[in-house]
Design a protein around this motif. Sequence first.
Motif, PDB file in Angstrom:
ATOM      1  N   LEU A 135       0.837  -1.194   0.000  1.00  0.00           N
ATOM      2  CA  LEU A 135       0.000   0.000   0.000  1.00  0.00           C
ATOM      3  C   LEU A 135       0.873   1.246   0.000  1.00  0.00           C
ATOM      4  CD1 LEU A 135      -3.057   0.525   0.069  1.00  0.00           C
ATOM      5  CD2 LEU A 135      -2.875   0.756   2.549  1.00  0.00           C
ATOM      6  N   ARG A 136       0.704   2.105  -1.014  1.00  0.00           N
ATOM      7  CA  ARG A 136       1.464   3.348  -1.128  1.00  0.00           C
ATOM      8  C   ARG A 136       0.757   4.519  -0.449  1.00  0.00           C
ATOM      9  NH1 ARG A 136       5.119   3.892  -5.525  1.00  0.00           N
ATOM     10  NH2 ARG A 136       5.233   6.025  -4.747  1.00  0.00           N
ATOM     11  N   GLN A 137      -0.527   4.355  -0.209  1.00  0.00           N
ATOM     12  CA  GLN A 137      -1.337   5.427   0.371  1.00  0.00           C
ATOM     13  C   GLN A 137      -2.320   4.815   1.359  1.00  0.00           C
ATOM     14  OE1 GLN A 137      -2.798   6.009  -3.707  1.00  0.00           O
ATOM     15  NE2 GLN A 137      -2.506   8.203  -3.390  1.00  0.00           N
ATOM     16  N   ILE A 138      -2.845   5.620   2.236  1.00  0.00           N
ATOM     17  CA  ILE A 138      -4.003   5.225   3.034  1.00  0.00           C
ATOM     18  C   ILE A 138      -5.055   6.324   2.889  1.00  0.00           C
ATOM     19  CG2 ILE A 138      -2.749   3.788   4.677  1.00  0.00           C
ATOM     20  CD1 ILE A 138      -2.883   6.137   6.666  1.00  0.00           C
ATOM     21  N   PRO A 139      -6.332   5.939   2.863  1.00  0.00           N
ATOM     22  CA  PRO A 139      -7.371   6.957   2.689  1.00  0.00           C
ATOM     23  C   PRO A 139      -7.647   7.727   3.976  1.00  0.00           C
ATOM     24  CG  PRO A 139      -8.348   4.779   2.865  1.00  0.00           C
ATOM     25  CD  PRO A 139      -6.864   4.574   2.886  1.00  0.00           C
ATOM     26  N   ILE A 140      -8.079   8.956   3.801  1.00  0.00           N
ATOM     27  CA  ILE A 140      -8.602   9.752   4.917  1.00  0.00           C
ATOM     28  C   ILE A 140     -10.121   9.651   4.839  1.00  0.00           C
ATOM     29  CG2 ILE A 140      -8.808  12.056   5.920  1.00  0.00           C
ATOM     30  CD1 ILE A 140      -6.110  12.726   4.637  1.00  0.00           C
ATOM     31  N   TRP A 141     -10.720   9.086   5.884  1.00  0.00           N
ATOM     32  CA  TRP A 141     -12.162   8.850   5.874  1.00  0.00           C
ATOM     33  C   TRP A 141     -12.899   9.953   6.636  1.00  0.00           C
ATOM     34  CZ3 TRP A 141     -13.587   5.059   2.696  1.00  0.00           C
ATOM     35  CH2 TRP A 141     -12.717   4.001   2.453  1.00  0.00           C
ATOM     36  N   SER A 142     -14.063  10.306   6.125  1.00  0.00           N
ATOM     37  CA  SER A 142     -14.948  11.236   6.822  1.00  0.00           C
ATOM     38  C   SER A 142     -16.376  10.746   6.627  1.00  0.00           C
ATOM     39  CB  SER A 142     -14.800  12.659   6.275  1.00  0.00           C
ATOM     40  OG  SER A 142     -15.716  13.539   6.902  1.00  0.00           O
ATOM     41  N   GLU A 143     -16.967  10.282   7.723  1.00  0.00           N
ATOM     42  CA  GLU A 143     -18.328   9.748   7.686  1.00  0.00           C
ATOM     43  C   GLU A 143     -18.463   8.643   6.632  1.00  0.00           C
ATOM     44  OE1 GLU A 143     -21.020  12.974   7.168  1.00  0.00           O
ATOM     45  OE2 GLU A 143     -20.538  13.911   9.097  1.00  0.00           O
ATOM     46  N   GLY A 144     -17.456   7.769   6.588  1.00  0.00           N
ATOM     47  CA  GLY A 144     -17.507   6.615   5.697  1.00  0.00           C
ATOM     48  C   GLY A 144     -17.143   6.895   4.259  1.00  0.00           C
ATOM     49  N   VAL A 145     -16.724   8.121   3.957  1.00  0.00           N
ATOM     50  CA  VAL A 145     -16.362   8.499   2.594  1.00  0.00           C
ATOM     51  C   VAL A 145     -14.889   8.897   2.562  1.00  0.00           C
ATOM     52  CG1 VAL A 145     -16.789  10.103   0.698  1.00  0.00           C
ATOM     53  CG2 VAL A 145     -18.700   9.265   2.076  1.00  0.00           C
ATOM     54  N   ALA A 146     -14.163   8.424   1.535  1.00  0.00           N
ATOM     55  CA  ALA A 146     -12.754   8.797   1.387  1.00  0.00           C
ATOM     56  C   ALA A 146     -12.682  10.223   0.850  1.00  0.00           C
ATOM     57  CB  ALA A 146     -12.045   7.838   0.436  1.00  0.00           C
ATOM     58  N   THR A 147     -12.167  11.135   1.653  1.00  0.00           N
ATOM     59  CA  THR A 147     -12.092  12.548   1.265  1.00  0.00           C
ATOM     60  C   THR A 147     -10.687  12.963   0.858  1.00  0.00           C
ATOM     61  OG1 THR A 147     -11.741  13.176   3.571  1.00  0.00           O
ATOM     62  CG2 THR A 147     -14.021  13.166   2.759  1.00  0.00           C
ATOM     63  N   GLY A 148      -9.734  12.052   0.994  1.00  0.00           N
ATOM     64  CA  GLY A 148      -8.367  12.344   0.628  1.00  0.00           C
ATOM     65  C   GLY A 148      -7.486  11.157   0.939  1.00  0.00           C
ATOM     66  N   TYR A 149      -6.165  11.385   0.964  1.00  0.00           N
ATOM     67  CA  TYR A 149      -5.253  10.283   1.240  1.00  0.00           C
ATOM     68  C   TYR A 149      -3.968  10.807   1.868  1.00  0.00           C
ATOM     69  CZ  TYR A 149      -2.572  11.740  -2.892  1.00  0.00           C
ATOM     70  OH  TYR A 149      -1.816  12.458  -3.790  1.00  0.00           O
ATOM     71  N   ILE A 150      -3.238   9.869   2.459  1.00  0.00           N
ATOM     72  CA  ILE A 150      -1.903  10.173   2.988  1.00  0.00           C
ATOM     73  C   ILE A 150      -0.903   9.367   2.184  1.00  0.00           C
ATOM     74  CG2 ILE A 150      -0.375  10.099   4.988  1.00  0.00           C
ATOM     75  CD1 ILE A 150      -2.886  10.228   6.748  1.00  0.00           C
ATOM     76  N   ASP A 151       0.062  10.056   1.586  1.00  0.00           N
ATOM     77  CA  ASP A 151       1.121   9.404   0.820  1.00  0.00           C
ATOM     78  C   ASP A 151       2.155   8.871   1.807  1.00  0.00           C
ATOM     79  OD1 ASP A 151       3.599   9.004  -0.654  1.00  0.00           O
ATOM     80  OD2 ASP A 151       2.576   9.987  -2.329  1.00  0.00           O
TER      81      ASP A 151
END
Length: 691
Positions: free
Chosen positions: A171-187
């Motif tokens: 995994l190169r990234q992990i998602p940033i979740w907000s209320e069950g929705v991916a709103t961004g990511y962390i590299d």
Amino acid sequence: MGADSGSGGGGFNGGRETGPRCIGIVGPFGSGKTTLLEALLARTGAIQRQGTIAAGNTVGDGAPEARAHSMSVEVNIAEAAYLGERITFLDCPGAVDFLGESAGVLPGIDLAVVVVEADEKKVAALQVILKQLEDHGIPHVLFLNKIDKASLRMREVLQMLQPASSVPLVLRQIPIWSEGVATGYIDLALERAHVYREQAESEVIEIPGEEVAREIEARFSMLETLADHDDVLMEALLEDTAPERERVFADLSGEMREGMILPVLFGSAEHGHGIGRLLKAIRHEAPGIGATAARLGLEERGDTVLQILKTVHTLHAGKLSVARVLAGSVGDADTLQRADGSPARVSGLYTVMGQQALKCDRAEVGDTVALGKLEGVLTGETLGLLHPAPQLAPLAPAQPVLALAVRPKERRDEVKLTSALAKLVEEDPSLVVTQLQDATETLVEGQGEMHLRVALERLTGKYGLSVETGDPAVPYRETIRATAAVRSRYKKQSGGHGQFGDVALEIRPLGRGDGFVFTDTITGGVVPKQYISAVRAGVEEALQRGTLGFPTVDLAVTLTDGSYHSVDSSDQAFRMAAIQAMREGLPMCKPVLLEPVHEVTVYCPSDATARINGIVSARRGQLLGFDARAGWPGWDEVRAMMPEAEIGGLIIELRSATAGVASYSKRFDHLAELGGKAADQVLARHGRKAA
């Protein structure tokens, strides 16, 4: 990889070699490959606005058949530029029926982007595609699409997808979740957070405090996997020392290129999320043309070398051969050399953007272009400019799994049909066209029901042909179970010389597979030697249509006696006498119907083996057993003997039972007696009855 190889990028200068990139987009059907291509083109400015499949305005899938079925049915080609570097994208179909389209394309690409979604039903199809890439040593990354619709956490997704890959998913990234929705990511390599923006570059932000612990854990997991192949990195982790960022990037790209890991990126092609990060990975981490040429086995030579990836017949420009320039350069009107030294003159040079071919003057190393009117040149060939080039990636023969008999509605279109079918096979070598002399049928064989449907639609839409189709005729045979002796005299008088031939024949059965044997025991010249060959010719002619209406096999015929007339006898007379004798004698020999039986090997996921056994048994298949499929974890091979009459349509059932991924191979094994109701049905269809 050795201790220092990670920082060196595997000897490819970090993959940043001179020359444009060629990137394949592959993945299971319905994962969003065409939408991803559209997003990549829109983000790079190659198109002004991202189209959609629903609106029918995408660059890819522009063919009428693709639009009609809302699916890719051929490789789509598009050009773009990103941060000053040119990229050719080759979007490959995902349906198993059309995977043959990828066979010629994949050898010439630098990197494959494997598009998949978090759907357990598509894991087997993903494995088929990854195995194809692994077998060819093609570097690839995985793009997890539709992150906006994902219902599983990333760790669960990786656990679900891992069985499809022979190397670890990283995994190169992990998602940033907000209320069950991916709103961004962390590299995880850059340790930087991003917030998605609709159809635009993401916005860089500080890593949210609540995500710091997750980021540290995920990054350490990534580094642990990389350290398996890098002793220096492993030492840094053991000493709890932060590794240099450049080393991390070098390991990620180097281990990917060497097939040690499968990096995972994610996003949403529909919304343009994750597209910029994917483009940066392509630009910085994809191998260059030098590495691709080396992978294909091309040695250094002061010559132009091109690999033909695909053939297209257009209505206006004629035949186009899509090629990757592996070395040197090529211009319009250059004369290239095939492997046998024969010439092939370029008549037009084009870049391709969807359904459009745009003229250009010259192509340099790394370019992917279309060459006009290379007559006789086929997909998979390698061409040289100064000297014949070695064949680097010849296509393996296609193994068809479904066949149709095709004939034109109008007899005057027979020549036109032959020409159109030849062009279809040039465009798609996974189609096979066979002319059966015995059945006077033209067979079109392909990789599945949709594959053949699209081929027929092209005959109608592209070439203006109206055709009729049917099931291929099963090549039944007949044989005999008893011996008979028969004598027949052919006598005809019509003024002048007459016709006279008299033969006595003994007909007896042989063992299965022994064929046909003709002998004679003539003594005293009762049948002159010059007529014996005519007797044999008459016997063989009669065997072409036996008592039941099919060719007769596995029998011996002996010419035992006869007589002749010094004036009226002739080859024709003795031939006719032999035909009459066989037609009288064969019904006395207890004729029996034979059907062809094939050894069939079905390839399927192990969890479907029981269902496959049931399908095979229901089609009169005799199960021989099953084994694990070599080199395919989680797959089986089911072997059986199956009558040819039951194989038609088998692939449709197999794929229905395996989420569309099963396949099979077959080879003729033997002829077997067919009796009872099954034989009666065959004979009724052919308008004949057993004697």
